[in-house]
Design a protein around this motif. Structure first.
Motif, PDB file in Angstrom:
ATOM      1  N   LEU A  47       0.402  -1.689   0.032  1.00 53.59           N
ATOM      2  CA  LEU A  47       0.123  -0.445   0.033  1.00 53.59           C
ATOM      3  C   LEU A  47       1.039   1.173   0.243  1.00 53.59           C
ATOM      4  O   LEU A  47       0.153   2.024  -0.594  1.00 53.59           O
ATOM      5  CB  LEU A  47      -0.693  -0.230   0.989  1.00 53.59           C
ATOM      6  CG  LEU A  47      -2.192  -0.782   1.130  1.00 53.59           C
ATOM      7  CD1 LEU A  47      -2.629  -0.560   2.241  1.00 53.59           C
ATOM      8  CD2 LEU A  47      -3.350  -0.952   0.086  1.00 53.59           C
ATOM      9  N   THR A  48       1.656   0.974   0.876  1.00 49.87           N
ATOM     10  CA  THR A  48       2.499   2.674   0.599  1.00 49.87           C
ATOM     11  C   THR A  48       3.608   2.877  -0.338  1.00 49.87           C
ATOM     12  O   THR A  48       3.157   3.482  -0.805  1.00 49.87           O
ATOM     13  CB  THR A  48       3.859   2.312   2.488  1.00 49.87           C
ATOM     14  OG1 THR A  48       2.761   1.662   3.187  1.00 49.87           O
ATOM     15  CG2 THR A  48       4.868   3.903   2.311  1.00 49.87           C
ATOM     16  N   ARG A  49       4.145   1.935  -0.522  1.00 49.49           N
ATOM     17  CA  ARG A  49       4.694   1.759  -1.765  1.00 49.49           C
ATOM     18  C   ARG A  49       3.740   2.188  -2.914  1.00 49.49           C
ATOM     19  O   ARG A  49       4.110   3.311  -4.114  1.00 49.49           O
ATOM     20  CB  ARG A  49       5.211   0.337  -2.838  1.00 49.49           C
ATOM     21  CG  ARG A  49       7.231   0.036  -1.271  1.00 49.49           C
ATOM     22  CD  ARG A  49       8.059  -0.371  -2.689  1.00 49.49           C
ATOM     23  NE  ARG A  49       6.871  -2.202  -2.656  1.00 49.49           N
ATOM     24  CZ  ARG A  49       7.411  -2.383  -1.972  1.00 49.49           C
ATOM     25  NH1 ARG A  49       7.918  -2.652  -1.141  1.00 49.49           N
ATOM     26  NH2 ARG A  49       6.733  -3.717  -1.823  1.00 49.49           N
ATOM     27  N   ALA A  50       2.663   1.828  -3.312  1.00 53.52           N
ATOM     28  CA  ALA A  50       1.408   2.136  -4.217  1.00 53.52           C
ATOM     29  C   ALA A  50       1.055   3.454  -4.330  1.00 53.52           C
ATOM     30  O   ALA A  50       1.032   4.548  -5.591  1.00 53.52           O
ATOM     31  CB  ALA A  50       0.283   1.219  -4.453  1.00 53.52           C
ATOM     32  N   ALA A  51       1.273   4.278  -3.316  1.00 55.63           N
ATOM     33  CA  ALA A  51       0.868   5.263  -2.325  1.00 55.63           C
ATOM     34  C   ALA A  51       1.809   6.303  -3.425  1.00 55.63           C
ATOM     35  O   ALA A  51       1.640   7.398  -3.948  1.00 55.63           O
ATOM     36  CB  ALA A  51       0.398   5.547  -0.838  1.00 55.63           C
ATOM     37  N   GLU A  52       3.169   5.986  -3.413  1.00 53.48           N
ATOM     38  CA  GLU A  52       4.043   6.458  -3.661  1.00 53.48           C
ATOM     39  C   GLU A  52       4.538   6.742  -4.878  1.00 53.48           C
ATOM     40  O   GLU A  52       4.546   7.889  -5.234  1.00 53.48           O
ATOM     41  CB  GLU A  52       5.551   5.911  -2.687  1.00 53.48           C
ATOM     42  CG  GLU A  52       5.672   6.750  -1.233  1.00 53.48           C
ATOM     43  CD  GLU A  52       6.523   5.658  -0.532  1.00 53.48           C
ATOM     44  OE1 GLU A  52       7.577   4.749  -1.166  1.00 53.48           O
ATOM     45  OE2 GLU A  52       7.237   6.323   0.289  1.00 53.48           O
ATOM     46  N   SER A  53       4.170   6.016  -5.765  1.00 54.95           N
ATOM     47  CA  SER A  53       3.939   5.875  -7.411  1.00 54.95           C
ATOM     48  C   SER A  53       3.092   6.588  -7.910  1.00 54.95           C
ATOM     49  O   SER A  53       3.656   7.697  -9.090  1.00 54.95           O
ATOM     50  CB  SER A  53       4.485   4.227  -7.097  1.00 54.95           C
ATOM     51  OG  SER A  53       2.112   4.022  -7.741  1.00 54.95           O
ATOM     52  N   LEU A  54       1.712   6.720  -6.802  1.00 61.26           N
ATOM     53  CA  LEU A  54       0.574   8.126  -7.448  1.00 61.26           C
ATOM     54  C   LEU A  54       0.640   9.123  -7.034  1.00 61.26           C
ATOM     55  O   LEU A  54       0.073  10.103  -7.351  1.00 61.26           O
ATOM     56  CB  LEU A  54      -0.514   7.149  -7.486  1.00 61.26           C
ATOM     57  CG  LEU A  54      -0.538   5.827  -7.785  1.00 61.26           C
ATOM     58  CD1 LEU A  54      -2.322   5.929  -7.820  1.00 61.26           C
ATOM     59  CD2 LEU A  54      -0.677   6.233  -9.581  1.00 61.26           C
ATOM     60  N   GLY A  55       1.860   9.709  -6.074  1.00 62.63           N
ATOM     61  CA  GLY A  55       1.915  10.828  -4.959  1.00 62.63           C
ATOM     62  C   GLY A  55       0.380  11.006  -4.485  1.00 62.63           C
ATOM     63  O   GLY A  55       0.136  11.882  -4.276  1.00 62.63           O
ATOM     64  N   VAL A  56       0.499  10.239  -4.022  1.00 62.54           N
ATOM     65  CA  VAL A  56      -0.760  10.309  -2.721  1.00 62.54           C
ATOM     66  C   VAL A  56      -0.395   9.670  -2.013  1.00 62.54           C
ATOM     67  O   VAL A  56       0.157   9.268  -1.321  1.00 62.54           O
ATOM     68  CB  VAL A  56      -2.481   9.741  -3.480  1.00 62.54           C
ATOM     69  CG1 VAL A  56      -2.479  10.629  -4.297  1.00 62.54           C
ATOM     70  CG2 VAL A  56      -2.007   8.150  -3.401  1.00 62.54           C
ATOM     71  N   PRO A  57      -1.635  10.124  -0.637  1.00 62.68           N
ATOM     72  CA  PRO A  57      -0.682   9.572   0.888  1.00 62.68           C
ATOM     73  C   PRO A  57      -1.401   7.896   1.365  1.00 62.68           C
ATOM     74  O   PRO A  57      -2.256   7.969   0.396  1.00 62.68           O
ATOM     75  CB  PRO A  57      -1.453  10.212   1.739  1.00 62.68           C
ATOM     76  CG  PRO A  57      -2.120  12.057   1.622  1.00 62.68           C
ATOM     77  CD  PRO A  57      -2.197  11.733  -0.552  1.00 62.68           C
ATOM     78  N   GLN A  58      -0.418   7.890   1.885  1.00 62.31           N
ATOM     79  CA  GLN A  58      -1.133   5.938   1.945  1.00 62.31           C
ATOM     80  C   GLN A  58      -2.452   5.672   2.691  1.00 62.31           C
ATOM     81  O   GLN A  58      -3.325   5.008   2.164  1.00 62.31           O
ATOM     82  CB  GLN A  58      -0.045   5.301   2.879  1.00 62.31           C
ATOM     83  CG  GLN A  58      -0.445   4.037   2.948  1.00 62.31           C
ATOM     84  CD  GLN A  58      -0.442   3.621   4.367  1.00 62.31           C
ATOM     85  OE1 GLN A  58      -1.622   3.857   5.300  1.00 62.31           O
ATOM     86  NE2 GLN A  58      -1.796   1.538   4.077  1.00 62.31           N
TER      87      GLN A  58
END
Length: 306
Positions: free
Chosen positions: A34-45
């Motif tokens: 989840l955290t890496r997915a959030a970082e890849s899209l530039g949104v908070p986890q």
């Protein structure tokens, strides 16, 4: 989003704002976290967690499941992510076009090319283009011809440098250069003293070739078919440098474009008689709208035959 200094987000990030649930689901599928997915899209986890929870409520079943420290998609999540893939690629392409229309000189061009084109052709084209477009960024991917064409079709690559040219109505291309193909022999080969060779004269040799899916292998097969013999393949390789090294070791002969800047030690390069060549071309998807920076590079390269 755009700030005063220009585009601040990538196309995937902009698409995430427009279609958050499906974009996040696809990112989770790719990252498994989840955290890496959030970082890849530039949104908070926490946004990822809340959005996927709402999506699960709407469809009536979970779309992700915990797996150790990461997550994986449920069957429902996999079906949704697969269904969204094409739509999101189209949306991202449109977002990218908008971003680059606002500031075309900040665009990006992703070029795929075969290994043999990375030493001179690609650097020359990029250097020439950036002389007038210094802020355009480049993504460079190299690999077998078939892999590069697949990346072109699925949108991972904007433009391809390949040989031979494609034979498909969905792809357009412009010839950039004609390169001779030479017989590469080890230095002590009985024919190494010749100034020219008919391909059929090598019919009894062991050949060192690139693997299937590589452009040179396709050209080699076409040439030996026309010469009227079925070659004996001694070795296959993914790298032309390895092919040359195996020839230098006396393990076979090869058909290759000229080495740069000269034949490697232990080998000689002899022109074929009649001559043979390969056409290096720039290729793109015929009916796909190209972003401004990509169009500019395509037009620049197409005019600059080398």
């Amino acid at each position: 989003m755009v700030n005063e200094s220009g585009p601040a987000e990538s196309a995937p990030q902009l698409a995430a704002h427009l279609a958050p649930a499906l974009a996040l689901l696809r990112a989770v599928a790719a990252e498994g976290h989840l955290t890496r997915a959030a970082e890849s899209l530039g949104v908070p986890q926490p946004t990822v967690s809340r959005t996927l929870a709402r999506l699960a409520d709407e469809i009536g079943t979970p779309v992700i499941a915990r797996q150790g420290r990461g997550v994986h998609l449920t069957r429902a999540g996999q079906l949704l992510a697969a269904a969204a893939a094409d739509a999101l690629r189209t949306l991202e392409a449109g977002c990218r076009e908008v971003v680059e229309e606002i500031a075309p000189e900040r665009g990006q061009v992703v070029i795929g090319f075969q290994h043999t084109m990375g030493a001179t052709l690609v650097p020359s084209l990029v250097r020439g283009f950036r002389a007038d477009h210094p802020q355009v960024r480049f993504g460079l991917l190299q690999g077998p011809r078939d892999e590069m064409v697949a990346g072109l079709r699925d949108g991972r690559i904007d433009l391809c440098l390949i040989s031979p040219p494609p034979d498909s109505p969905e792809l357009e291309w412009a010839a950039l250069r004609e390169e001779p193909l030479l017989a590469v022999l080890y230095r002590d080969h009985p024919l190494a003293h010749r100034s020219g060779l008919g391909l059929a004269e090598l019919a009894g040799e062991d050949f060192v070739v690139t693997r299937h899916g590589y452009g040179l292998r396709q050209i080699f097969t076409d040439l030996t078919d026309r010469a009227g013999f079925e070659p004996h393949i001694g070795f296959e390789s993914e790298e032309v440098d390895t092919v040359r090294g195996l020839v230098a070791a006396g393990l076979g002969v090869a058909l290759l474009p000229p080495a740069v800047p000269e034949a490697i030690p232990g080998t000689v390069e002899i022109p074929l008689d009649p001559p043979a060549h390969r056409t290096v071309c720039l290729t793109w998807v015929a009916h796909r709208t190209l972003p401004p920076a990509v169009r500019a590079f395509r037009d620049f390269a197409s005019r600059r035959r080398t």
